[in-house]
Design a protein around this motif. Structure first.
Motif, PDB file in Angstrom:
ATOM      1  N   GLU A  47       0.828  -1.199   0.000  1.00  0.00           N
ATOM      2  CA  GLU A  47       0.000   0.000   0.000  1.00  0.00           C
ATOM      3  C   GLU A  47       0.873   1.265   0.000  1.00  0.00           C
ATOM      4  O   GLU A  47       1.820   1.363   0.787  1.00  0.00           O
ATOM      5  CB  GLU A  47      -0.915   0.023   1.221  1.00  0.00           C
ATOM      6  CG  GLU A  47      -2.008  -1.027   1.186  1.00  0.00           C
ATOM      7  CD  GLU A  47      -2.950  -0.810   0.012  1.00  0.00           C
ATOM      8  OE1 GLU A  47      -3.273   0.364  -0.288  1.00  0.00           O
ATOM      9  OE2 GLU A  47      -3.360  -1.809  -0.607  1.00  0.00           O
ATOM     10  N   PRO A  48       0.565   2.240  -0.891  1.00  0.00           N
ATOM     11  CA  PRO A  48       1.376   3.468  -0.946  1.00  0.00           C
ATOM     12  C   PRO A  48       1.530   4.167   0.394  1.00  0.00           C
ATOM     13  O   PRO A  48       2.626   4.601   0.743  1.00  0.00           O
ATOM     14  CB  PRO A  48       0.607   4.337  -1.957  1.00  0.00           C
ATOM     15  CG  PRO A  48      -0.060   3.359  -2.856  1.00  0.00           C
ATOM     16  CD  PRO A  48      -0.452   2.215  -1.960  1.00  0.00           C
ATOM     17  N   ILE A  49       0.454   4.276   1.180  1.00  0.00           N
ATOM     18  CA  ILE A  49       0.559   4.985   2.455  1.00  0.00           C
ATOM     19  C   ILE A  49       1.449   4.218   3.434  1.00  0.00           C
ATOM     20  O   ILE A  49       2.195   4.812   4.211  1.00  0.00           O
ATOM     21  CB  ILE A  49      -0.842   5.241   3.057  1.00  0.00           C
ATOM     22  CG1 ILE A  49      -0.716   6.237   4.214  1.00  0.00           C
ATOM     23  CG2 ILE A  49      -1.512   3.939   3.511  1.00  0.00           C
ATOM     24  CD1 ILE A  49      -2.056   6.765   4.689  1.00  0.00           C
ATOM     25  N   ASP A  50       1.424   2.884   3.370  1.00  0.00           N
ATOM     26  CA  ASP A  50       2.309   2.084   4.229  1.00  0.00           C
ATOM     27  C   ASP A  50       3.758   2.258   3.807  1.00  0.00           C
ATOM     28  O   ASP A  50       4.666   2.299   4.661  1.00  0.00           O
ATOM     29  CB  ASP A  50       1.934   0.611   4.147  1.00  0.00           C
ATOM     30  CG  ASP A  50       0.577   0.317   4.766  1.00  0.00           C
ATOM     31  OD1 ASP A  50       0.168   1.073   5.670  1.00  0.00           O
ATOM     32  OD2 ASP A  50      -0.078  -0.658   4.331  1.00  0.00           O
ATOM     33  N   ARG A  51       4.011   2.382   2.522  1.00  0.00           N
ATOM     34  CA  ARG A  51       5.378   2.587   2.022  1.00  0.00           C
ATOM     35  C   ARG A  51       5.897   3.969   2.432  1.00  0.00           C
ATOM     36  O   ARG A  51       7.055   4.131   2.791  1.00  0.00           O
ATOM     37  CB  ARG A  51       5.422   2.402   0.506  1.00  0.00           C
ATOM     38  CG  ARG A  51       5.108   0.969   0.069  1.00  0.00           C
ATOM     39  CD  ARG A  51       5.025   0.837  -1.449  1.00  0.00           C
ATOM     40  NE  ARG A  51       6.327   1.004  -2.098  1.00  0.00           N
ATOM     41  CZ  ARG A  51       7.232   0.051  -2.212  1.00  0.00           C
ATOM     42  NH1 ARG A  51       7.010  -1.159  -1.708  1.00  0.00           N
ATOM     43  NH2 ARG A  51       8.376   0.272  -2.840  1.00  0.00           N
ATOM     44  N   MET A  52       5.000   4.961   2.393  1.00  0.00           N
ATOM     45  CA  MET A  52       5.390   6.305   2.836  1.00  0.00           C
ATOM     46  C   MET A  52       5.741   6.301   4.315  1.00  0.00           C
ATOM     47  O   MET A  52       6.736   6.903   4.729  1.00  0.00           O
ATOM     48  CB  MET A  52       4.249   7.287   2.552  1.00  0.00           C
ATOM     49  CG  MET A  52       3.965   7.520   1.090  1.00  0.00           C
ATOM     50  SD  MET A  52       2.542   8.627   0.868  1.00  0.00           S
ATOM     51  CE  MET A  52       2.043   8.190  -0.794  1.00  0.00           C
ATOM     52  N   ASP A  53       4.907   5.646   5.116  1.00  0.00           N
ATOM     53  CA  ASP A  53       5.190   5.564   6.553  1.00  0.00           C
ATOM     54  C   ASP A  53       6.543   4.899   6.800  1.00  0.00           C
ATOM     55  O   ASP A  53       7.324   5.349   7.652  1.00  0.00           O
ATOM     56  CB  ASP A  53       4.103   4.753   7.258  1.00  0.00           C
ATOM     57  CG  ASP A  53       2.805   5.523   7.425  1.00  0.00           C
ATOM     58  OD1 ASP A  53       2.760   6.706   7.033  1.00  0.00           O
ATOM     59  OD2 ASP A  53       1.831   4.930   7.939  1.00  0.00           O
ATOM     60  N   TYR A  54       6.823   3.816   6.073  1.00  0.00           N
ATOM     61  CA  TYR A  54       8.092   3.091   6.250  1.00  0.00           C
ATOM     62  C   TYR A  54       9.273   4.017   5.947  1.00  0.00           C
ATOM     63  O   TYR A  54      10.258   4.049   6.703  1.00  0.00           O
ATOM     64  CB  TYR A  54       8.136   1.870   5.339  1.00  0.00           C
ATOM     65  CG  TYR A  54       9.398   1.047   5.508  1.00  0.00           C
ATOM     66  CD1 TYR A  54       9.431  -0.027   6.385  1.00  0.00           C
ATOM     67  CD2 TYR A  54      10.565   1.369   4.805  1.00  0.00           C
ATOM     68  CE1 TYR A  54      10.598  -0.765   6.555  1.00  0.00           C
ATOM     69  CE2 TYR A  54      11.734   0.639   4.970  1.00  0.00           C
ATOM     70  CZ  TYR A  54      11.742  -0.422   5.850  1.00  0.00           C
ATOM     71  OH  TYR A  54      12.913  -1.155   6.025  1.00  0.00           O
ATOM     72  N   ILE A  55       9.176   4.768   4.853  1.00  0.00           N
ATOM     73  CA  ILE A  55      10.284   5.663   4.480  1.00  0.00           C
ATOM     74  C   ILE A  55      10.523   6.700   5.577  1.00  0.00           C
ATOM     75  O   ILE A  55      11.666   6.946   5.990  1.00  0.00           O
ATOM     76  CB  ILE A  55       9.997   6.346   3.139  1.00  0.00           C
ATOM     77  CG1 ILE A  55      10.127   5.334   1.995  1.00  0.00           C
ATOM     78  CG2 ILE A  55      10.960   7.505   2.894  1.00  0.00           C
ATOM     79  CD1 ILE A  55       9.769   5.882   0.630  1.00  0.00           C
ATOM     80  N   LEU A  56       9.456   7.309   6.077  1.00  0.00           N
ATOM     81  CA  LEU A  56       9.605   8.326   7.125  1.00  0.00           C
ATOM     82  C   LEU A  56      10.199   7.746   8.403  1.00  0.00           C
ATOM     83  O   LEU A  56      11.068   8.354   9.034  1.00  0.00           O
ATOM     84  CB  LEU A  56       8.255   8.965   7.427  1.00  0.00           C
ATOM     85  CG  LEU A  56       7.656   9.855   6.333  1.00  0.00           C
ATOM     86  CD1 LEU A  56       6.314  10.413   6.793  1.00  0.00           C
ATOM     87  CD2 LEU A  56       8.594  10.996   5.958  1.00  0.00           C
ATOM     88  N   LEU A  57       9.750   6.575   8.776  1.00  0.00           N
ATOM     89  CA  LEU A  57      10.196   5.978  10.036  1.00  0.00           C
ATOM     90  C   LEU A  57      11.621   5.454   9.979  1.00  0.00           C
ATOM     91  O   LEU A  57      12.260   5.266  11.016  1.00  0.00           O
ATOM     92  CB  LEU A  57       9.245   4.844  10.434  1.00  0.00           C
ATOM     93  CG  LEU A  57       7.838   5.295  10.853  1.00  0.00           C
ATOM     94  CD1 LEU A  57       6.921   4.095  11.032  1.00  0.00           C
ATOM     95  CD2 LEU A  57       7.887   6.129  12.136  1.00  0.00           C
ATOM     96  N   HIS A  58      12.140   5.201   8.785  1.00  0.00           N
ATOM     97  CA  HIS A  58      13.487   4.648   8.651  1.00  0.00           C
ATOM     98  C   HIS A  58      14.446   5.590   7.923  1.00  0.00           C
ATOM     99  O   HIS A  58      15.583   5.206   7.643  1.00  0.00           O
ATOM    100  CB  HIS A  58      13.419   3.299   7.919  1.00  0.00           C
ATOM    101  CG  HIS A  58      12.672   2.247   8.677  1.00  0.00           C
ATOM    102  ND1 HIS A  58      13.253   1.486   9.666  1.00  0.00           N
ATOM    103  CD2 HIS A  58      11.376   1.860   8.608  1.00  0.00           C
ATOM    104  CE1 HIS A  58      12.361   0.656  10.170  1.00  0.00           C
ATOM    105  NE2 HIS A  58      11.212   0.861   9.551  1.00  0.00           N
TER     106      HIS A  58
END
Length: 308
Positions: A47-58
């Motif tokens: 999911e795009p929003i899950d991928r965005m969250d992952y990038i921000l958190l890491h």
């Protein structure tokens, strides 16, 4: 000139392009001498929003300090933050909050200053294509928690947050008096008897003019008006001569009014930093939608609220 906020489609496209690039070679994102590499989300995250969250958190994993050397020239820094903010607009709040918290913890005083300045430029300025009051307040709250705001800045943030928290979705909109074209004084609550599109505008704003013109000609809007939608256009800035000079440019089906006493602005009843500002209210003046951009998706949502 007060401009319509149009960031959604732009930033979503930028973010998706960035996310798509994450599946290619990491070397494409990395500058051997400097820079922060965009992390690649695991393939199982779809999911795009899950991928965005992952990038921000890491994004800041493995870093012990963020300084001006790491982010290179001023152009490099600007590009990094533009990418960062575009992803943040479309990520979940907890991920964005944790990410900026990590940034403030790792940044040198010089980078803290640069970061907060760019937060204001991208998220805090109404004319920015990335303008987003929610993201601006979130990032400045974290700056306050990190001890980066002086007393005056904390007061300005508190005032801005109070204004942002007015007229929230699900709450009753602030009432106000206004004058009709015929000179009669009435109020918002006395004019909301069904689903109402409340639009604040400035007759000298080109974007407002374009939106009002499109509103007048849109067949879907006309159909919704025929089925009970009311349109209320309010000028809140006190120049009666300018208001009356441009009355013929307003939709013929709209109720038109002016806050002659300037109470909407002087008492900060509504956040009008960017115009037009549009709300959808129900028959009880409760806010159903806030800061509307009149695109096809929004029109679909408005139609869903109309009882045929």
């Amino acid at each position: 000139m007060r401009l319509l906020r149009i960031y959604d489609a732009i930033t979503l496209l930028v973010a998706l392009l960035l996310l798509g690039a994450c599946t290619s070679s990491k070397q494409e994102h990395k500058d051997e001498a400097r820079g922060i590499e965009l992390p690649e989300p695991p393939a199982v995250i779809k999911e795009p929003i899950d991928r965005m969250d992952y990038i921000l958190l890491h994004l800041f994993d493995g870093l012990t300090e963020i300084d001006t050397v790491l982010l290179g020239s001023s152009d490099d820094r600007e590009q990094f933050f533009a990418n960062y903010f575009s992803i943040g607009l479309n990520a979940r709040e907890p991920a964005l909050r944790e990410s900026i918290r990590q940034f403030y913890q790792l940044a040198t005083p010089a980078m803290d200053s640069i970061g907060m300045s760019l937060v204001g430029k991208y998220y805090g300025e109404p004319n920015s294509p990335f303008y987003d009051e929610r993201c601006y307040i979130l990032m400045m709250e974290e700056a306050k928690a990190a001890g980066l705001l002086d007393e005056a800045e904390q007061i300005r943030l508190a005032d801005r947050k109070a204004l942002f928290n007015r007229n929230r979705v699900g709450e009753k909109a602030e009432d106000f008096d206004f004058v009709l074209v015929n000179g009669r004084t009435t109020s918002l609550y006395n004019n909301v008897s069904g689903l109402t599109l409340l639009l604040f505008y400035d007759p000298d704003c080109e974007t407002c003019h374009n939106v009002l013109s499109a509103l007048s000609q849109d067949q879907r809007i006309r159909g919704m008006v025929s089925n009970g939608l009311k349109v209320l256009c309010i000028y809140a800035f006190g120049d009666e001569e300018a208001w009356r000079r441009h009355l013929d440019e307003l939709p013929p089906f709209a109720t038109v009014g002016m806050d002659k006493k300037g109470v909407i602005v002087s008492e900060s009843l509504y956040d009008l930093k960017a115009l037009p500002t549009i709300y959808l209210l129900d028959e009880n003046s409760r806010v159903l939608m806030k800061d509307i951009i009149l695109d096809e998706s929004t029109l679909d949502e408005i139609e869903e609220n109309i009882c045929f």
